[in-house]
Scaffold this motif. Sequence first.
Motif: not given
Length: 133
Positions: A8-13, A15-17, A30-32, A124-133
């Motif tokens: 998972v890389y989005g809202t299912l991580k 801490g996410e919604v 769960a691990f990175p 595109l998110l060049p960082s490869g990281f998404w968060t909605n916090h």
Amino acid sequence: MEYLQVFVYGTLKPGEVNYKSYCAEYVVDAFPAITNGLLYELSFGYPAMTRGDMNVYGFILSFTNPDVLLDLDRLEDYHPERHPTENEYQRQKIDTFGINGEYLWTVWSYLMLPEKVNLFGGKLLPSGFWTNH
């Protein structure tokens, strides 16, 4: 014991919604982790990943109950009997890697067709990281 594993890389991580509603009760680990792909920000408040050659950062969630996949399929608007263009996401097996680059497992994840990302105005998110916090 055999676990169902999902990257998972989005809202299912954690801490996410959507983590609490869809995952928290059922996750046994769960691990990175990292996979290869391209990560996009969508205007809807959640991301999309396509196949690609950049690092995408997320988590591998392990579940004991494979029925969790049915709930995740509904959330991601995926149905295996529909034509791929009728799904919002495609559930696919992908290779995952640890933070140090070592191969971990081939697991399920939800990817979006590039045409859908373009249709939805993905950035595109060049960082490869998404968060909605």
